[in-house]
Design an enzyme around this catalytic site. Structure first.
Site, PDB file in Angstrom:
ATOM      1  N   THR A 115       0.788  -1.235   0.000  1.00 40.18           N
ATOM      2  CA  THR A 115       0.000   0.000   0.000  1.00 40.18           C
ATOM      3  C   THR A 115       0.826   1.294   0.000  1.00 40.18           C
ATOM      4  O   THR A 115       0.629   2.166  -0.849  1.00 40.18           O
ATOM      5  CB  THR A 115      -0.942   0.000   1.216  1.00 40.18           C
ATOM      6  OG1 THR A 115      -1.826  -1.101   1.061  1.00 40.18           O
ATOM      7  CG2 THR A 115      -1.739   1.290   1.311  1.00 40.18           C
ATOM      8  N   ARG A 129      -1.722   6.057   5.891  1.00 38.89           N
ATOM      9  CA  ARG A 129      -0.699   6.134   4.836  1.00 38.89           C
ATOM     10  C   ARG A 129      -1.300   6.416   3.465  1.00 38.89           C
ATOM     11  O   ARG A 129      -0.683   7.061   2.632  1.00 38.89           O
ATOM     12  CB  ARG A 129       0.151   4.861   4.811  1.00 38.89           C
ATOM     13  CG  ARG A 129      -0.614   3.560   4.691  1.00 38.89           C
ATOM     14  CD  ARG A 129       0.365   2.379   4.729  1.00 38.89           C
ATOM     15  NE  ARG A 129      -0.305   1.086   4.699  1.00 38.89           N
ATOM     16  CZ  ARG A 129      -0.723   0.412   5.745  1.00 38.89           C
ATOM     17  NH1 ARG A 129      -0.551   0.923   6.957  1.00 38.89           N
ATOM     18  NH2 ARG A 129      -1.308  -0.755   5.631  1.00 38.89           N
TER      19      ARG A 129
HETATM   20 ZN    ZN Z   1      -2.838  -1.678  -0.507  1.00 39.31          ZN
HETATM   21 ZN    ZN Z   2      -3.003  -5.317   1.635  1.00 40.53          ZN
END
Ligand code: ZN
Ligand code: ZN
Length: 536
Positions: free
Chosen positions: A77, A154
């Site tokens: 991510t 994030r």
């Molecule tokens: Zn992700």
């Molecule tokens: Zn993930």
């Protein structure tokens, strides 16, 4: 006749010189959408069940870059969101993972946590380069406004960049949309008013049932199967998911595992546009929206599940609602929208082996123990391995220096040892990644993800279908293969024509493409290039 022609010529000439003096226009608003863990095939897998106003509208009226990949590892991510918005791979922008082993601290650190003060606080401090959103702000002396929104910190912080006017994520303790001291002393009144509506509790007061009758989910395997994880208190991974029972006491965490958290994210983003008057101030503004629930649901149930299908059918409705809202409030050709993903995901390995396709699981903790034993046998007693995490081996440099051993030799031995483990295809050492140039393949991806100050000594590459996962259910992502690397990239709205291309595109090409469209600077670490197909 002659006079008339001359007059027309004069008119068109004066118009031409006037037109040349006009600064090229920009859209009123750029809308960046990242769908967390969205595989490319989801665009077409559920096609017949999507409505006309969501994904299908973006495909039928917008532009589809069909061959877009991350082009680095790890496919996670934070690395994805940073690469998309900086136009730079992790090795350059510094966001090498969601968290990584910090040698100085002797422990893992979170990519968006600033620990320079106590208590630590969230900020983009570890992102070493500017984002396209930063460059927009810098281009007009901070008149353009940027707001970032996502469930995950994030996913809100990295896209919004260093100069964001607002950045919000859903706090799991308070069930509220919050920001942090990096951005503001306290959130604006409209955020408090939105939080006062108690949407989290409202969504969790009813069970999660399928949008369509469950027998219509023929793209997915049977709802009750052994490849899916369980929610707290559930004995079978089946609909209806009893959210009031699942969520007791732990509400926002439970909401994250439902498609309603995406709806909440979308509604909060719409409220931000209205209240902050984004796209209505005579300059180009930018909102970044990341839908995170798709990832959490994907991890628990894996891509072949009814739960994932239902999540995308509901996200399709949320997209339709958002696009309609933008067309009404910003104007049909006044906003530029792109939609992509931060990574894909593998099918569940046990499901694959049940179909006779090679796949399996590796476990970092098991690798760490066996590697430690191996090094004790070779070099004697001592803690040789500092950490094994997200396919990276961090050796204990102090121990190696104290014993006056050659680090490169040990890295080579560790890499050789790794390739003897089941499920590991190959491994790259620091020496290999800094002393050779890989044009393609896993070495190329590892090299682009490698940052000398932050990465480990040895990078592990799994075999296809194998993944790092503590459990036998659900799925994970992070590796070099197409199921993790291949993501959607759709463009829609301002100056976007209808079409598609199969040219190679990296997610690091998104930021320079927007920069070229807006006539502003590329982010300062950018290695990507504008996508030619969009300018033809
Ligand atoms: Zn992700
Ligand atoms: Zn993930």
């Amino acid at each position: 006749m002659k006079k008339q022609t001359l007059f027309i010529l004069f008119l068109s000439l004066s118009f031409f010189s006037f037109a040349q003096k006009q600064k090229p226009s920009q859209p009123k608003l750029v809308v960046g959408i990242v769908v967390d863990q969205m595989r490319y095939d989801y665009l077409y897998k559920y096609w017949e069940k999507y409505g006309d106003g969501g994904f299908r509208k973006l495909l039928n009226k917008g532009f589809n870059c069909k061959n877009t990949t991350l082009d680095y590892i790890p496919a996670v991510t934070a690395a994805g969101h940073a690469a998309i918005y900086t136009g730079a791979p992790p090795g350059v922008n510094g966001i090498i993972s969601n968290d990584w082993y910090v040698r100085k601290a002797g422990r893992r650190g979170n990519c968006v946590l600033d620990t320079s003060e106590t208590p630590a606080f969230f900020s983009p401090c570890n992102m070493l380069t500017t984002t396209i959103t930063d460059e927009l702000r810098l281009s007009d002396n901070l008149k353009s406004r940027v707001i970032g929104i996502a469930l995950k910190e994030r996913a809100a912080i990295l896209p919004a960049g260093h100069l964001a006017n607002g950045c919000y994520w859903l706090d799991q303790k308070t069930n509220k949309w919050v920001s942090g001291k990096y951005y503001m002393k306290e959130v604006p009144k409209w955020v408090n008013d939105f939080n006062a509506q108690q949407y989290v509790s409202k969504y969790l007061s009813k069970p999660w049932t399928t949008l369509l009758p469950i027998e219509q989910y023929t793209e997915s395997i049977a709802d009750d199967n052994e490849f899916e994880g369980l929610q707290p208190g559930e004995t079978k991974p089946v609909f209806p998911h009893n959210l009031p029972a699942i969520s007791k006491g732990d509400t926002a965490a439970a909401l994250r595992l439902t498609p309603f958290a995406n709806t909440l994210t979308k509604d909060f983003a719409k409220e931000a546009i209205v209240q902050e008057k984004l796209g209505m101030g005579g300059v180009c503004d930018f909102i970044t929206i990341s839908f995170s629930s798709t990832d959490l649901i994907g991890h628990l149930y894996a891509p072949q599940s009814v739960e994932v299908e239902d999540t995308y059918l509901r996200l399709d409705k949320d997209l339709e609602n958002l696009i309609n809202f933008l067309e009404k409030n910003i104007g049909k050709n006044n906003f530029l929208l792109f939609l992509t993903a931060d990574h894909g995901a593998a099918l569940n390995p046990s499901y694959m082996t049940s179909k006779n396709i090679p796949a399996g699981y590796v476990h970092s903790a098991v690798i760490k123990d066996s590697l430690q034993n191996f090094l004790v046998n070779v070099y004697g007693k001592g803690d040789w391995v500092a950490d094994v995490y997200t396919d990276q081996v961090y050796l204990n440099h102090e121990q190696i220096e104290t014993k006056r051993l050659n680090i490169y030799n040990i890295q080579r031995q560790v890499a050789d040892y790794m390739t003897r483990l089941t499920g590991v295809q190959t491994a790259f050492t620091t020496y290999m990644l800094t002393n050779s140039s890989y044009e393609s393949g896993a070495g190329h991806l590892a090299q682009r993800g490698y940052n000398p100050q932050r990465s480990g000594d040895v990078i592990i590459i799994q075999e296809p279908g194998w993944l790092e996962n503590a459990k036998k259910t659900g799925t994970n992502h992070g590796g070099v293969y197409s199921y993790d690397q291949h993501v959607p990239l759709l463009w829609y709205g301002w100056n976007i024509k209808n079409g598609s291309s199969v040219e190679d595109v990296s997610v690091t090409d998104i930021a320079p493409t927007i920069a070229a469209m807006l006539n502003i600077s590329f982010p300062n670490g950018c290695t990507g290039k504008p996508i030619p197909a969009l300018f033809k």
